[in-house]
Design a protein around this motif. Structure first.
Motif, PDB file in Angstrom:
ATOM      1  N   PRO A 217       0.838  -1.208   0.000  1.00 33.02           N
ATOM      2  CA  PRO A 217       0.000   0.000   0.000  1.00 33.02           C
ATOM      3  C   PRO A 217       0.870   1.254   0.000  1.00 33.02           C
ATOM      4  O   PRO A 217       1.806   1.370   0.793  1.00 33.02           O
ATOM      5  CB  PRO A 217      -0.786  -0.121   1.303  1.00 33.02           C
ATOM      6  N   ARG A 218       0.560   2.175  -0.893  1.00 31.47           N
ATOM      7  CA  ARG A 218       1.311   3.433  -0.962  1.00 31.47           C
ATOM      8  C   ARG A 218       0.609   4.555  -0.207  1.00 31.47           C
ATOM      9  O   ARG A 218       1.219   5.595   0.056  1.00 31.47           O
ATOM     10  CB  ARG A 218       1.484   3.846  -2.433  1.00 31.47           C
ATOM     11  N   ALA A 219      -0.643   4.348   0.101  1.00 31.86           N
ATOM     12  CA  ALA A 219      -1.408   5.406   0.756  1.00 31.86           C
ATOM     13  C   ALA A 219      -2.299   4.807   1.827  1.00 31.86           C
ATOM     14  O   ALA A 219      -2.826   3.703   1.675  1.00 31.86           O
ATOM     15  CB  ALA A 219      -2.264   6.153  -0.269  1.00 31.86           C
ATOM     16  N   ARG A 220      -2.452   5.540   2.912  1.00 32.99           N
ATOM     17  CA  ARG A 220      -3.346   5.143   3.992  1.00 32.99           C
ATOM     18  C   ARG A 220      -4.145   6.357   4.440  1.00 32.99           C
ATOM     19  O   ARG A 220      -3.659   7.488   4.392  1.00 32.99           O
ATOM     20  CB  ARG A 220      -2.569   4.567   5.177  1.00 32.99           C
ATOM     21  N   ALA A 221      -5.339   6.116   4.885  1.00 32.78           N
ATOM     22  CA  ALA A 221      -6.170   7.165   5.463  1.00 32.78           C
ATOM     23  C   ALA A 221      -6.870   6.581   6.673  1.00 32.78           C
ATOM     24  O   ALA A 221      -7.390   5.465   6.620  1.00 32.78           O
ATOM     25  CB  ALA A 221      -7.194   7.677   4.452  1.00 32.78           C
ATOM     26  N   ALA A 222      -6.837   7.325   7.780  1.00 29.44           N
ATOM     27  CA  ALA A 222      -7.435   6.833   9.018  1.00 29.44           C
ATOM     28  C   ALA A 222      -8.322   7.913   9.622  1.00 29.44           C
ATOM     29  O   ALA A 222      -8.063   9.113   9.468  1.00 29.44           O
ATOM     30  CB  ALA A 222      -6.356   6.421  10.010  1.00 29.44           C
ATOM     31  N   ALA A 223      -9.357   7.479  10.317  1.00 29.65           N
ATOM     32  CA  ALA A 223     -10.252   8.415  10.993  1.00 29.65           C
ATOM     33  C   ALA A 223     -10.710   7.811  12.304  1.00 29.65           C
ATOM     34  O   ALA A 223     -10.887   6.581  12.416  1.00 29.65           O
ATOM     35  CB  ALA A 223     -11.462   8.755  10.125  1.00 29.65           C
ATOM     36  N   PHE A 224     -10.890   8.676  13.300  1.00 28.51           N
ATOM     37  CA  PHE A 224     -11.456   8.274  14.579  1.00 28.51           C
ATOM     38  C   PHE A 224     -12.843   8.895  14.648  1.00 28.51           C
ATOM     39  O   PHE A 224     -12.995  10.116  14.516  1.00 28.51           O
ATOM     40  CB  PHE A 224     -10.585   8.762  15.728  1.00 28.51           C
ATOM     41  N   VAL A 225     -13.859   8.033  14.822  1.00 31.98           N
ATOM     42  CA  VAL A 225     -15.243   8.467  14.640  1.00 31.98           C
ATOM     43  C   VAL A 225     -16.043   8.207  15.912  1.00 31.98           C
ATOM     44  O   VAL A 225     -16.061   7.079  16.427  1.00 31.98           O
ATOM     45  CB  VAL A 225     -15.896   7.723  13.456  1.00 31.98           C
ATOM     46  N   ALA A 226     -16.719   9.240  16.412  1.00 32.46           N
ATOM     47  CA  ALA A 226     -17.638   9.085  17.538  1.00 32.46           C
ATOM     48  C   ALA A 226     -18.989   8.631  17.015  1.00 32.46           C
ATOM     49  O   ALA A 226     -19.534   9.219  16.079  1.00 32.46           O
ATOM     50  CB  ALA A 226     -17.777  10.407  18.287  1.00 32.46           C
ATOM     51  N   VAL A 227     -19.528   7.563  17.624  1.00 30.70           N
ATOM     52  CA  VAL A 227     -20.816   7.025  17.191  1.00 30.70           C
ATOM     53  C   VAL A 227     -21.737   6.876  18.404  1.00 30.70           C
ATOM     54  O   VAL A 227     -21.271   6.737  19.541  1.00 30.70           O
ATOM     55  CB  VAL A 227     -20.654   5.657  16.490  1.00 30.70           C
ATOM     56  N   PRO A 228     -23.061   6.904  18.178  1.00 27.54           N
ATOM     57  CA  PRO A 228     -23.997   6.798  19.303  1.00 27.54           C
ATOM     58  C   PRO A 228     -23.997   5.436  19.980  1.00 27.54           C
ATOM     59  O   PRO A 228     -24.410   5.313  21.132  1.00 27.54           O
ATOM     60  CB  PRO A 228     -25.357   7.072  18.658  1.00 27.54           C
ATOM     61  N   GLY A 229     -23.559   4.403  19.288  1.00 23.75           N
ATOM     62  CA  GLY A 229     -23.571   3.064  19.857  1.00 23.75           C
ATOM     63  C   GLY A 229     -23.246   2.024  18.809  1.00 23.75           C
ATOM     64  O   GLY A 229     -22.870   2.345  17.666  1.00 23.75           O
ATOM     65  N   ASP A 231     -25.207  -0.164  17.196  1.00 25.99           N
ATOM     66  CA  ASP A 231     -26.089  -0.192  16.021  1.00 25.99           C
ATOM     67  C   ASP A 231     -25.641   0.832  14.979  1.00 25.99           C
ATOM     68  O   ASP A 231     -25.600   0.541  13.779  1.00 25.99           O
ATOM     69  CB  ASP A 231     -27.536   0.088  16.436  1.00 25.99           C
ATOM     70  N   ALA A 232     -25.305   2.031  15.451  1.00 27.93           N
ATOM     71  CA  ALA A 232     -24.833   3.071  14.537  1.00 27.93           C
ATOM     72  C   ALA A 232     -23.500   2.682  13.922  1.00 27.93           C
ATOM     73  O   ALA A 232     -23.239   2.944  12.738  1.00 27.93           O
ATOM     74  CB  ALA A 232     -24.708   4.407  15.273  1.00 27.93           C
ATOM     75  N   ALA A 233     -22.625   2.045  14.712  1.00 24.99           N
ATOM     76  CA  ALA A 233     -21.326   1.610  14.179  1.00 24.99           C
ATOM     77  C   ALA A 233     -21.507   0.608  13.043  1.00 24.99           C
ATOM     78  O   ALA A 233     -20.794   0.652  12.033  1.00 24.99           O
ATOM     79  CB  ALA A 233     -20.480   1.006  15.300  1.00 24.99           C
ATOM     80  N   LEU A 234     -22.470  -0.287  13.184  1.00 22.64           N
ATOM     81  CA  LEU A 234     -22.746  -1.243  12.107  1.00 22.64           C
ATOM     82  C   LEU A 234     -23.287  -0.534  10.871  1.00 22.64           C
ATOM     83  O   LEU A 234     -22.952  -0.896   9.733  1.00 22.64           O
ATOM     84  CB  LEU A 234     -23.729  -2.303  12.594  1.00 22.64           C
ATOM     85  N   GLY A 235     -24.108   0.486  11.076  1.00 16.94           N
ATOM     86  CA  GLY A 235     -24.568   1.285   9.944  1.00 16.94           C
ATOM     87  C   GLY A 235     -23.422   2.013   9.273  1.00 16.94           C
ATOM     88  O   GLY A 235     -23.358   2.108   8.039  1.00 16.94           O
ATOM     89  N   LEU A 236     -22.508   2.549  10.071  1.00 20.54           N
ATOM     90  CA  LEU A 236     -21.321   3.213   9.523  1.00 20.54           C
ATOM     91  C   LEU A 236     -20.477   2.237   8.715  1.00 20.54           C
ATOM     92  O   LEU A 236     -19.964   2.580   7.639  1.00 20.54           O
ATOM     93  CB  LEU A 236     -20.494   3.810  10.661  1.00 20.54           C
ATOM     94  N   LEU A 237     -20.343   1.011   9.209  1.00 24.16           N
ATOM     95  CA  LEU A 237     -19.594  -0.014   8.477  1.00 24.16           C
ATOM     96  C   LEU A 237     -20.185  -0.214   7.085  1.00 24.16           C
ATOM     97  O   LEU A 237     -19.447  -0.288   6.087  1.00 24.16           O
ATOM     98  CB  LEU A 237     -19.620  -1.324   9.258  1.00 24.16           C
ATOM     99  N   ALA A 279     -19.437   5.697  22.115  1.00 22.10           N
ATOM    100  CA  ALA A 279     -18.626   4.644  21.495  1.00 22.10           C
ATOM    101  C   ALA A 279     -17.819   5.299  20.370  1.00 22.10           C
ATOM    102  O   ALA A 279     -18.083   6.445  19.984  1.00 22.10           O
ATOM    103  CB  ALA A 279     -19.496   3.519  20.952  1.00 22.10           C
ATOM    104  N   ALA A 280     -16.850   4.565  19.870  1.00 25.96           N
ATOM    105  CA  ALA A 280     -16.027   5.107  18.785  1.00 25.96           C
ATOM    106  C   ALA A 280     -15.581   3.993  17.864  1.00 25.96           C
ATOM    107  O   ALA A 280     -15.560   2.813  18.242  1.00 25.96           O
ATOM    108  CB  ALA A 280     -14.812   5.849  19.345  1.00 25.96           C
ATOM    109  N   VAL A 281     -15.243   4.389  16.649  1.00 26.48           N
ATOM    110  CA  VAL A 281     -14.745   3.463  15.639  1.00 26.48           C
ATOM    111  C   VAL A 281     -13.467   4.037  15.043  1.00 26.48           C
ATOM    112  O   VAL A 281     -13.399   5.243  14.752  1.00 26.48           O
ATOM    113  CB  VAL A 281     -15.783   3.225  14.525  1.00 26.48           C
ATOM    114  N   LEU A 282     -12.472   3.206  14.891  1.00 24.84           N
ATOM    115  CA  LEU A 282     -11.258   3.558  14.169  1.00 24.84           C
ATOM    116  C   LEU A 282     -11.346   2.925  12.790  1.00 24.84           C
ATOM    117  O   LEU A 282     -11.433   1.697  12.660  1.00 24.84           O
ATOM    118  CB  LEU A 282     -10.017   3.053  14.912  1.00 24.84           C
TER     119      LEU A 282
END
Length: 479
Positions: A217-229, A231-237, A279-282
């Protein structure tokens, strides 16, 4: 057994047969210090041929054999019992990179190669080996294969089973199977490769492997995301998968309890938000294209998620330093747990669509079994693997919680079973969970597994007490 020790010394050299207690100590105590055993000898072969001769000698003498790689098992899977009758077979001297094929995208290695060395060799060839674990500086490829290791990039690249093309294996009687084929298509019978991967050293000793490589991989992008819980994390996925496709490499979930523990117990961990989210998602993407285009894809997906109410806040890493800070929050959870006190630990997997329901039901079971206990839930959300740990109630003593932990674990695992999950997603069964196999496998599954074990190891002398209970009613060891 002195004659066996003498024969082993003739095979590998006296310097590589350890019989003194002080010399054996690092090999007979597990990584976490939970299991301690003893051994007749610790043998350190330097080649596949030496492994073959060692196992032939042990077979002739009727000796117990415990294969061992980097000895980083979290389930006691490579630690001998206390009888002092076992020969511990350590493969750490077998650390050659045998061949790299940048055209076919493969690397062939000894089983004793440390994972970090394989990653480095791939980079030197302009390629990428994606398995990444917290213990990658000490765990070995043979151990990774024996436990079918996963890690943080399973979502994109799969487990060790998906990353492996061929194996070289020495059977308990000393015969060697040379399956070191770099074939991506081979429809010529049973997949013996898959039989040995995940077998936890109970069927034979993996001595070499052909592994898949990928473009670096030549490029990476990362984000730290605040989610309500969750269920929302699965929707974000779902949103990120739709917008970013196979570029999605990691999707790590953690609750507010996890983040609170990390920020209190890990000095260099800092939240990128002003307050603690529910909750949060990386999220991490990787690609062979430029970073600007990758970051734009990620930002677009996050905007869509915020508009849909699936995310409350998000910070996209501006450079590698900030991305590493995000990962420090995720990787610091285990460290924080150790400092926070005793915990009942569970490494489970359930279908991704069932994860929110599982967490709710498991939480209710925990509260009923141990009121005031605190679930610490984090893990690889994208592939259905959660580390469901439970901190003891603040009012309970460590002794009382330790006594209650087995019943608590049974309740959690009952919820896993109701959701058609697994009690071991990536840590293995070892001796930690061997007593629970009858509760998570059907009688037919256990019978088939036992029959395979008996065919390859008729006396059940290979890594006994791990993975399969020795007193299984379906099959018993041959007397």
């Amino acid at each position: 057994m002195n004659s066996l020790v003498d024969e082993l010394a003739r095979v590998v050299g006296a310097d590589h047969v350890l019989t003194a207690a002080g010399e054996q100590a690092p090999y007979v105590t597990d990584w976490l210090g939970k299991y301690r055993g003893s051994a007749l000898a610790v043998v350190r072969p330097g080649s596949s041929e030496e492994v073959r001769r060692v196992l032939a000698a042990c077979h002739e003498a009727g000796a117990i054999v415990v294969p061992q790689g980097g000895h980083t098992s979290l389930s006691g899977g490579a630690t001998p019992d206390g009888s002092g009758n076992a020969v511990v077979l350590s493969l750490t001297r077998m650390n050659r990179i045998r061949e790299i094929d940048p055209i076919g995208n493969t690397i062939t290695v000894d089983a004793g190669c440390v994972l970090a060395r394989v990653q480095e060799a791939a980079r030197e060839a302009g390629r990428f080996f994606p398995l990444s674990l917290g213990a990658e500086g000490s765990c070995t490829i043979g151990g990774n294969l024996a436990a079918n290791a996963g890690g943080v990039a399973v979502l994109r690249y799969g487990t060790m089973r998906e990353l492996t093309l061929g194996l070289e294996v020495v059977l308990p009687d000393g015969r060697m199977w040379d399956g070191l084929k770099a074939l991506r298509k081979d429809n010529s019978g049973y997949s013996l490769r898959d039989l040995f991967i995940g077998s936890e050293g109970t069927l034979g000793v993996i001595t070499g492997a052909v592994l898949k490589l990928f473009p670096e991989p030549r490029a990476r992008a990362a984000a730290f995301v605040a989610v309500p819980g969750l269920d929302a994390a699965l929707g974000l996925l779902a949103v990120v998968r739709e917008r970013c496709g196979d570029r999605l490499t990691a999707f790590e979930f953690m609750t507010d309890v996890c983040l609170d523990l990390v920020t209190r117990h890990v000095a260099d961990a800092r939240l990128p938000f002003g307050s603690l989210p529910a909750a949060a998602v990386l999220v991490e993407l990787s690609d062979t294209d430029g970073e600007a285009a990758l970051a734009e894809r990620l930002e677009t997906a996050l905007v869509d998620a915020v508009e849909a109410g699936l995310a409350e806040d998000a910070v996209v890493a501006q450079d590698g330093t900030q991305a590493r800070a995000f990962w420090r929050l995720r990787e610091g959870i285990s460290e924080a747990l150790v400092r926070a006190g005793k915990a009942a630990k569970h490494d489970v997997s359930v279908p991704v669509a069932e994860m929110a329901a599982f967490v709710r039901e498991a939480g209710a079971a925990v509260e009923e079994s141990a009121p005031g206990a605190r679930p610490v839930v984090f893990g690889h959300l994208g592939d259905g693997n959660l580390h469901y740990n439970v901190l003891r109630p603040e009012v309970a003593s460590e002794e009382a919680f330790a006594a209650a932990a087995p019943a608590l674990t049974r309740r959690v695992h009952d919820v896993v079973a109701r959701h058609q999950g697994s009690i071991s997603a990536e840590h293995g069964i070892g001796q930690l969970r061997v007593g629970e196999m009858s509760g998570c496998k059907s009688p037919l599954e256990l019978e088939l597994m036992s029959a395979l074990k008996t065919v390859l190891d008729p006396q059940w002398r290979f890594n006994p007490g791990k993975l399969l209970p020795p007193d299984m009613p379906a099959r018993r060891p041959v007397e």
